[in-house]
Design a protein around this motif. Structure first.
Motif, PDB file in Angstrom:
ATOM      1  N   ALA B  19       3.560   0.745   0.554  1.00 43.64           N
ATOM      2  CA  ALA B  19       3.291   1.181  -0.813  1.00 43.64           C
ATOM      3  C   ALA B  19       2.585   2.531  -0.839  1.00 43.64           C
ATOM      4  CB  ALA B  19       2.466   0.131  -1.544  1.00 43.64           C
ATOM      5  N   GLY B  20       2.164   3.014   0.329  1.00 52.18           N
ATOM      6  CA  GLY B  20       1.505   4.305   0.391  1.00 52.18           C
ATOM      7  C   GLY B  20       0.049   4.265   0.020  1.00 52.18           C
ATOM      8  N   LEU B  21      -0.543   3.066  -0.027  1.00 56.82           N
ATOM      9  CA  LEU B  21      -1.958   2.943  -0.392  1.00 56.82           C
ATOM     10  C   LEU B  21      -2.866   3.145   0.805  1.00 56.82           C
ATOM     11  CD1 LEU B  21      -1.726  -0.103  -2.821  1.00 56.82           C
ATOM     12  CD2 LEU B  21      -2.092   2.299  -3.400  1.00 56.82           C
ATOM     13  N   ALA B  22      -2.317   3.112   2.006  1.00 55.55           N
ATOM     14  CA  ALA B  22      -3.125   3.330   3.201  1.00 55.55           C
ATOM     15  C   ALA B  22      -2.379   4.250   4.147  1.00 55.55           C
ATOM     16  CB  ALA B  22      -3.394   2.000   3.906  1.00 55.55           C
ATOM     17  N   THR B  23      -3.165   5.081   4.874  1.00 56.03           N
ATOM     18  CA  THR B  23      -2.518   5.972   5.839  1.00 56.03           C
ATOM     19  C   THR B  23      -2.279   5.210   7.122  1.00 56.03           C
ATOM     20  OG1 THR B  23      -4.601   6.686   6.757  1.00 56.03           O
ATOM     21  CG2 THR B  23      -3.762   7.927   4.860  1.00 56.03           C
ATOM     22  N   TRP B  24      -1.403   5.759   7.974  1.00 56.88           N
ATOM     23  CA  TRP B  24      -1.087   5.060   9.220  1.00 56.88           C
ATOM     24  C   TRP B  24      -2.301   4.992  10.135  1.00 56.88           C
ATOM     25  CZ3 TRP B  24       2.794   1.984   9.450  1.00 56.88           C
ATOM     26  CH2 TRP B  24       3.912   2.183   8.638  1.00 56.88           C
ATOM     27  N   GLU B  25      -3.223   6.013  10.054  1.00 56.02           N
ATOM     28  CA  GLU B  25      -4.410   5.977  10.916  1.00 56.02           C
ATOM     29  C   GLU B  25      -5.327   4.816  10.515  1.00 56.02           C
ATOM     30  OE1 GLU B  25      -4.176   9.569   9.153  1.00 56.02           O
ATOM     31  OE2 GLU B  25      -2.384   9.117  10.334  1.00 56.02           O
ATOM     32  N   GLN B  26      -5.293   4.501   9.227  1.00 55.37           N
ATOM     33  CA  GLN B  26      -6.198   3.428   8.749  1.00 55.37           C
ATOM     34  C   GLN B  26      -5.647   2.030   9.040  1.00 55.37           C
ATOM     35  OE1 GLN B  26      -6.202   4.870   4.712  1.00 55.37           O
ATOM     36  NE2 GLN B  26      -8.412   5.296   4.807  1.00 55.37           N
ATOM     37  N   THR B  27      -4.402   1.953   9.456  1.00 50.57           N
ATOM     38  CA  THR B  27      -3.747   0.654   9.590  1.00 50.57           C
ATOM     39  C   THR B  27      -4.509  -0.312  10.502  1.00 50.57           C
ATOM     40  OG1 THR B  27      -1.613   1.674   9.269  1.00 50.57           O
ATOM     41  CG2 THR B  27      -1.614  -0.522  10.236  1.00 50.57           C
ATOM     42  N   ALA B  28      -4.862   0.204  11.700  1.00 48.06           N
ATOM     43  CA  ALA B  28      -5.501  -0.690  12.679  1.00 48.06           C
ATOM     44  C   ALA B  28      -6.825  -1.260  12.176  1.00 48.06           C
ATOM     45  CB  ALA B  28      -5.689   0.038  14.010  1.00 48.06           C
ATOM     46  N   PRO B  29      -7.782  -0.407  11.710  1.00 47.12           N
ATOM     47  CA  PRO B  29      -9.046  -0.986  11.229  1.00 47.12           C
ATOM     48  C   PRO B  29      -8.846  -1.915  10.024  1.00 47.12           C
ATOM     49  CG  PRO B  29      -9.012   1.422  10.938  1.00 47.12           C
ATOM     50  CD  PRO B  29      -7.837   1.060  11.770  1.00 47.12           C
ATOM     51  N   ILE B  30      -7.927  -1.569   9.122  1.00 45.32           N
ATOM     52  CA  ILE B  30      -7.707  -2.446   7.971  1.00 45.32           C
ATOM     53  C   ILE B  30      -7.173  -3.794   8.441  1.00 45.32           C
ATOM     54  CG2 ILE B  30      -6.332  -2.815   5.873  1.00 45.32           C
ATOM     55  CD1 ILE B  30      -6.502   0.145   5.354  1.00 45.32           C
ATOM     56  N   TRP B  31      -6.240  -3.751   9.401  1.00 43.65           N
ATOM     57  CA  TRP B  31      -5.639  -5.004   9.898  1.00 43.65           C
ATOM     58  C   TRP B  31      -6.716  -5.908  10.516  1.00 43.65           C
ATOM     59  CZ3 TRP B  31      -5.141  -7.908  14.271  1.00 43.65           C
ATOM     60  CH2 TRP B  31      -4.155  -8.919  14.238  1.00 43.65           C
ATOM     61  N   VAL B  32      -7.578  -5.239  11.368  1.00 37.03           N
ATOM     62  CA  VAL B  32      -8.628  -6.024  12.040  1.00 37.03           C
ATOM     63  C   VAL B  32      -9.573  -6.634  11.002  1.00 37.03           C
ATOM     64  CG1 VAL B  32     -10.641  -5.859  13.544  1.00 37.03           C
ATOM     65  CG2 VAL B  32      -8.510  -4.737  14.197  1.00 37.03           C
TER      66      VAL B  32
END
Lengths: 153, 415
Positions: B19-32
């Protein structure tokens, strides 16, 4: 005058009465065995039944089965002990119950002696004759004279 | 739990990315963060809801209530010190382990319900404290600290709940064992009462039969003739044997004292005594050769253990009748926790399939061993041996003799 001592045997087994009568006669005891099969008859015999005002001559010893058709032997024993005139009457329990609890309860209820029927004892009824001799001849009680003072006909 | 949380975290973060609400760099910390949040919820909140939705709590007594308040105080104190007083950023090493004793206390003394409540309480203190201390810090710092707190609480939740479950299980098992033992006691008592009544009810008619036989013989003996007399004799013998059986039944049923006499018993001397007695008193045992080996001493009641030898050796004598030579061996095998004793004979034995039937009262085998005897001897042996905490067994190939074995404990144990 002959004063025949009486043994009151309370047992619903008629053969027990026949055996006791013979064994006591065989032992040479001058005693009459009176046999009754129920607690009610025994109470009447002892003058403890309701409406039986004048007590008859009490027996010298009562031989009592623990299990009677109309009450337990201990119930009958309690009635005897509750009576002012029969409080000290010798009562011998004769039963096939031999559990320690039965024995203890019987003595606590005021039994003077506790005999266990052993099938096959021989000669038949010898233990009854011995108990009768003990209470009629050997012992001195208010109910029987004992060896020295016994009246023999 | 971990798998379900992985699915939800992955789907959630992927949809944010798409949806474009998060950048790819933020993916890992958000997932964790997502995953840990879900796991934390499943491990901390879900058990609390589950165990507290059951039956209402029984009212605790005064002592229990005081202990509960003390536990509460210790949890609040530990949580306060760890998450509020000490600055989580300033202190390199966290003091979170201070919470562990309170949690173990809850697990051992209070069970799963209180455990889940304590974990939820601790979590609330932790989140509150961490937010309060770090509200002015940068968001990545706050996020990291909360993640560490969450990992800690999740690990503690799993550990404490597992411990509480084990403790609760053990408590249930102990209660069940106690209930079983009470039921067993009751059953034994009923059995005793029953046997007692039976033995009395049987004895009465038997004694009537015997009385009548005596009276009949005395009064009508001459008229009955030889055959009539013989019939009376048979009746008397049969009724007499019934009477003895009933006596044995009564003895078998009789209550033995719970605390039997216990001392060190010289089993060799005991066995020798019984062998000597059998050899000298029983004419039937004249030609029996007893081979008695050294036996390890046992701990138990000399009177009861003598009955064991008397029954086993008496049987061996009985069932070797007619063999040449007659041979009975008594051996013992010393062991660590228990000693083994064996009585072997070269008699007629029994069918191998019937070994377990031998120890039941009044069980007469149709096979080789049915010579005589009233059938409670081996039941008494089994009862005595089991009372001493031992085992008993019988072996035979059905032709070349029998071997009876039993064990007795070597050291003081529960009786």
């Amino acid at each position: 005058v002959s004063a025949r001592l009486r043994v009151l045997l309370v047992d619903d087994d008629e053969s027990q009465f026949l055996v006791a009568e013979r064994a006591i006669a065989r032992a040479g005891l001058a005693a009459e065995v009176r046999g009754v099969g129920t607690g009610a008859e025994a109470l009447a015999e002892l003058g403890l039944a309701p409406g039986n005002a004048r007590p008859p001559e009490p027996p010298a010893v009562v031989m009592l089965d623990l299990e009677l058709p109309d009450m337990t032997g201990l119930d009958l024993l309690a009635r005897i002990r509750a009576s002012a005139s029969l409080r000290t009457l010798p009562v011998v329990l004769v039963t096939s119950f031999d559990g320690p609890e039965d024995v203890r309860r019987a003595y606590e209820a005021g039994a003077n002696s506790y005999l266990v029927k052993r099938p096959g004892d021989s000669p038949a009824g010898a233990y009854l004759a011995e108990a009768a001799r003990y209470w009629l001849q050997l012992n001195v009680t208010p109910w029987a004279g004992g060896r020295e003072t016994r009246h023999v006909g | 739990v971990a798998l379900a949380c992985t699915v939800s975290a992955t789907l959630g973060v992927a949809s944010l990315d798409l949806a474009g609400l998060a950048t790819w760099e933020q993916t890992a910390p958000i997932w964790v963060t997502w995953w840990l949040g879900d796991v934390g919820g499943a491990l901390i909140v879900a058990p609390f809801l589950l165990v507290w939705s059951g039956a209402p709590l029984e009212r605790p007594d005064g002592g229990r209530l005081r202990e509960g308040l003390a536990l509460l105080a210790s949890v609040v104190l530990a949580g306060w010190v760890v998450f509020h007083v000490v600055n989580p950023l300033a202190l390199g090493v966290s003091l979170k382990f201070l919470c562990v004793p309170s949690l173990i206390w809850a697990a051992f003394r209070f069970g799963p319900r209180v455990c889940t409540a304590v974990i939820v309480l601790l979590s609330a203190l932790a989140v509150w404290g961490t937010l309060g201390r770090l509200s002015h810090s940068e968001s990545w710092q706050l996020n990291l600290t909360l993640l560490v707190v969450q990992v800690f609480l999740s690990v503690m939740a799993v550990t404490t709940l597992a411990l509480a479950a084990v403790v609760a299980e053990r408590r249930r098992a102990a209660n069940a064992a106690q209930a079983t033992s009470a039921r067993l006691d009751e059953a034994f008592q009923q059995l005793e009462t029953f046997s007692h009544a039976i033995s009395h009810d049987l004895r009465s008619p038997v004694s009537t039969v015997l009385n009548c036989v005596d009276l009949l013989e005395e009064d009508h003996g001459p008229r009955l003739g030889a055959q009539g007399g013989r019939l009376l004799q048979l009746i008397r013998a049969a009724a007499g044997s019934a009477g003895r059986l009933i006596d044995q039944l009564g003895q078998h049923a009789q209550r033995w004292p719970r605390q039997a006499e216990r001392s060190v018993v010289d089993m060799t001397a005991l066995a020798r005594e019984v062998c000597d007695e059998l050899a000298s008193l029983q004419p039937a045992a004249e030609d029996v050769r007893f081979e008695l080996h050294e036996l390890p001493p046992a701990l138990g009641s000399p009177v009861l253990l003598e009955r064991v030898f008397r029954n086993l050796l008496g049987n061996a004598v009985k069932f070797t009748r007619g063999r040449h030579p007659r041979h009975i061996t008594v051996t013992g095998l010393p062991g660590g926790a228990e000693h083994t004793y064996l009585v072997s004979d070269n008699g007629i034995g029994f069918a191998p399939g019937e070994a377990s039937l031998l120890f039941r009262p009044f069980r007469r085998l149709r096979g080789a061993r049915d010579i005589e005897g009233l059938g409670v001897g081996l039941a008494v042996v089994a009862r005595i041996v089991r009372r001493h905490g031992g085992r008993v067994w019988a072996e035979s190939d059905g032709t070349s003799g029998a071997r009876f074995g039993f064990t007795l404990r070597n050291e003081e144990g529960r009786s």
